[in-house]
Design an enzyme around this catalytic site. Structure first.
Site, short mmCIF file in Angstrom:
data_model
loop_
_atom_site.label_atom_id
_atom_site.label_comp_id
_atom_site.label_asym_id
_atom_site.label_seq_id
_atom_site.Cartn_x
_atom_site.Cartn_y
_atom_site.Cartn_z
N ARG A 294 0.82 -1.22 0.00
CA ARG A 294 0.00 0.00 0.00
C ARG A 294 0.85 1.27 0.00
NH1 ARG A 294 -2.93 -3.50 3.39
NH2 ARG A 294 -4.97 -4.06 2.51
N LYS A 316 2.95 11.67 -10.78
CA LYS A 316 2.16 10.77 -11.62
C LYS A 316 3.02 9.59 -12.04
CE LYS A 316 -0.26 12.54 -14.98
NZ LYS A 316 -0.69 13.43 -16.08
N GLU A 358 10.25 18.45 -24.34
CA GLU A 358 9.50 18.76 -23.12
C GLU A 358 9.84 20.16 -22.60
OE1 GLU A 358 7.09 17.26 -21.61
OE2 GLU A 358 7.04 15.31 -22.60
N LYS A 394 6.61 23.42 -14.46
CA LYS A 394 5.87 22.22 -14.04
C LYS A 394 5.46 22.30 -12.58
CE LYS A 394 5.24 17.37 -14.32
NZ LYS A 394 5.50 16.14 -15.05
N GLU A 404 -4.74 16.62 -11.17
CA GLU A 404 -5.18 16.80 -12.55
C GLU A 404 -6.70 16.90 -12.67
OE1 GLU A 404 -3.47 15.41 -16.88
OE2 GLU A 404 -3.72 13.87 -15.35
N ARG A 408 -3.81 21.36 -14.39
CA ARG A 408 -2.67 20.49 -14.68
C ARG A 408 -2.76 19.88 -16.08
NH1 ARG A 408 0.43 16.37 -10.65
NH2 ARG A 408 1.64 15.24 -12.18
N ASN A 412 -0.25 18.51 -20.72
CA ASN A 412 -0.42 17.50 -21.76
C ASN A 412 -0.48 18.11 -23.16
OD1 ASN A 412 -0.54 15.15 -20.10
ND2 ASN A 412 -2.59 15.75 -19.46
N HIS A 415 0.05 15.84 -26.12
CA HIS A 415 0.04 14.45 -25.69
C HIS A 415 -1.14 13.65 -26.21
CE1 HIS A 415 3.29 15.76 -23.21
NE2 HIS A 415 3.37 14.64 -22.54
N HIS A 419 0.36 10.28 -27.65
CA HIS A 419 0.10 8.96 -27.11
C HIS A 419 -0.48 8.03 -28.18
CE1 HIS A 419 0.00 10.24 -22.58
NE2 HIS A 419 1.18 10.39 -23.15
N HIS A 431 9.11 8.99 -26.54
CA HIS A 431 8.02 9.83 -26.07
C HIS A 431 8.22 11.29 -26.46
CE1 HIS A 431 4.81 11.38 -23.58
NE2 HIS A 431 5.66 12.13 -22.90
#
Length: 526
Positions: A294, A316, A358, A394, A404, A408, A412, A415, A419, A431
């Site tokens: 956990r 993330k 980026e 960021k 998000e 936030r 992206n 993206h 993706h 990426h």
């Protein structure tokens, strides 16, 4: 005197860690004035520190310390050794850190006792059981010491070795960014050679259990031994695992292997998982750490430009599914992020370009000056400066929206398209390169919808091309790319969400964009 030389170098930490002796030696080597706060306090009081405690009490002594901290903040260029409790007070700490590089010297309790012996001039240890009082005081102060970014574990080092490390750390120009989260804060620590400080930083963060280190076959041969040496020097029992490199391994099958490694390492919540590598390792190992037992503590050590400015920051973590990138994931707050720009020296050229995509993205989102510094006619910038500016963007965004729910999403940019390109390439496409083409597609879409001008579109494409980043991805048809977007995690209900540039430094979130408009943008990039 340079800006760096105007900053004080402050050594703090518990008694017996060598602050005064190390500070005096450092000052001699740097040719700087040296000041020992305890000595100054005794001179001003006209008596020893034990006498101040005995005659006036600890509270009076602490007031004198605070006054001296405030006075020192108005000067510059000195090497300063503080008393062990001087920077426990958060106000004193903030005062000194505003105008100084503060380094905390640490040592194990047994080593401290060995060094100070039965010295009666330690009023904080007065009482029946010196050992118990020391252990209790050390435990009480550890959280405050942990708020200081830079640490050197001195237990197994000679004075000269500590001096050399202090000077090397100071001259490297270390920087620290504190990231606010819903449950507290964590630091992003950046300096050349930071990997060699890993063990000291883990001790400072209160880690005393097992350490599970995970890297990949590309990174480990370069930095694995430095990681293990640093951990061993600080007394950690570390077990490492080296995974195959590449996005194609970022899946649940690898996560199961990681769980097996954690179990075999006898890792529990008193220990830590250290992820040494690029974005794939950061994402994958972070997800495993967040779900094992956990959640166990995580420290990312990013070694690629992309992971330094993106994947390692913000919490993330995820793995891929055959039908979509990063579909299975979580949010996790790391203990800290340790960035060593020296690792970029071994970075393949394609990885360097991926990271630049980026950084350019960060400029388009919220930093026009950062973007301008990367345009074709701009003078070259240092990589450390670019990393710092991209991190500022960021961090500002994730602090506003850690989970998000709104703002936030701007991170992206490109993206939604990227993706889909990655899924269609079976994750063989880097990426950052996919993001580059995705930003171009988003810009074409924004121009078509009247959101941005032709000039803005031209600047973005020219800057990407200047850094040899792709602006088209021939192969998949627009219809295939659009279909691949259907499982993207940025989808909301039946509509896709697009981040579109309105101007350099200004983006908007758009939904319910007609399919035909998206296909037109894709026709210009595929």
């Amino acid at each position: 005197m340079t800006v760096a030389e105007r900053r004080h170098l402050v050594l703090t930490g518990f008694m017996g860690t060598g602050k005064s002796e190390v500070g005096a030696a450092v000052a001699r080597e740097l040719g700087r004035p040296f000041l020992d706060m305890d000595t100054v306090i005794e001179e001003r009081a006209g008596c020893t520190i034990p006498q101040i405690f005995e005659q006036r009490g600890e509270e009076a002594f602490r007031r004198i310390e605070t006054d001296l901290c405030r006075q020192l903040a108005k000067s510059s260029g000195q090497v300063i050794a503080t008393g062990g409790g001087a920077l426990i007070d958060p106000d004193n700490r903030a005062i000194m850190m505003a105008n100084a590089t503060v380094i905390c010297l640490d040592a194990h309790a047994e080593r401290i006792l060995e060094r100070i012996g039965n010295d009666p001039g330690r009023p904080m240890l007065w009482g029946d059981s010196r050992e118990e009082r020391l252990a209790s005081l050390l435990d009480a102060r550890r959280p405050a010491y942990g708020q200081i970014p830079w640490h050197i574990e001195t237990s197994s080092l000679s004075i000269q070795q500590v001096v050399e490390r202090v000077i090397r750390l100071y001259r490297s120009g270390p920087t620290a960014i504190s990231v606010k989260t819903p449950t507290g804060r964590y630091p992003i620590l950046q300096r050349p050679g930071a990997i060699k400080d890993l063990g000291s930083q883990l001790r400072a963060l209160g880690i005393f259990g097992k350490v599970a280190v995970v890297s990949d076959e590309n990174v480990w041969p370069h930095y694995g031994q430095s990681v293990l040496d640093s951990l061993e020097e600080c007394g950690f029992a570390a077990a490492h695992m080296v995974l195959p490199a590449g996005e194609q391994h970022k899946n649940l099958a690898t996560i199961e292997r990681l769980y097996d490694h954690f179990i075999a390492s006898e890792l529990d919540r008193s220990g830590v998982v250290v992820a040494v590598g690029g974005g794939v390792i950061t994402d994958m190992v972070g997800f495993a750490a967040s779900t094992y037992m956990r959640g166990v503590p995580l420290v990312p050590v990013p070694t690629t430009l992309l992971s330094m400015v993106d994947a390692s920051v913000g919490g993330k973590v995820a793995v891929d599914h055959p039908r979509g990138k990063n579909l299975i994931g979580a949010f996790v707050t790391p203990l800290c992020v340790l960035i060593d720009p020296h690792t970029l020296h071994t970075l393949p050229e394609v990885e360097h370009r991926s990271g630049l995509a980026e950084i350019i993205k960060a400029g388009i989102i919220a930093d026009p000056e950062l973007f301008a510094s990367l345009e074709p006619d701009a003078p070259p910038q240092t990589m450390r400066c670019l990393i710092a500016r991209a991190l500022d963007v960021k961090v500002a965004v994730v602090e506003q929206d850690p989970y998000e729910h709104g703002r936030r999403a701007v991170l992206n940019l490109g993206h939604t398209f990227a993706h889909a390109f990655e899924v269609l390439a079976n994750y063989a496409l880097h990426h950052g390169l996919a993001v580059s083409v995705g930003m171009v597609a988003a810009t074409y879409l924004a121009e078509d919808l009247g959101i941005c001008t032709e000039e803005t579109r031209g600047r973005i494409i020219a800057t990407l091309q200047h850094h040899r980043l792709p602006t088209s991805h021939p192969g998949p048809t627009p219809e295939a790319v659009y279909a691949a977007m259907s499982t993207d995690k940025k989808r909301r209900g039946q509509s896709l969400r697009f981040i579109l540039p309105r101007a350099i430094g200004d983006v908007v979130i758009e939904r319910d964009i007609p399919r035909e408009a998206v296909l037109r943008a894709l026709e210009r990039t595929t």
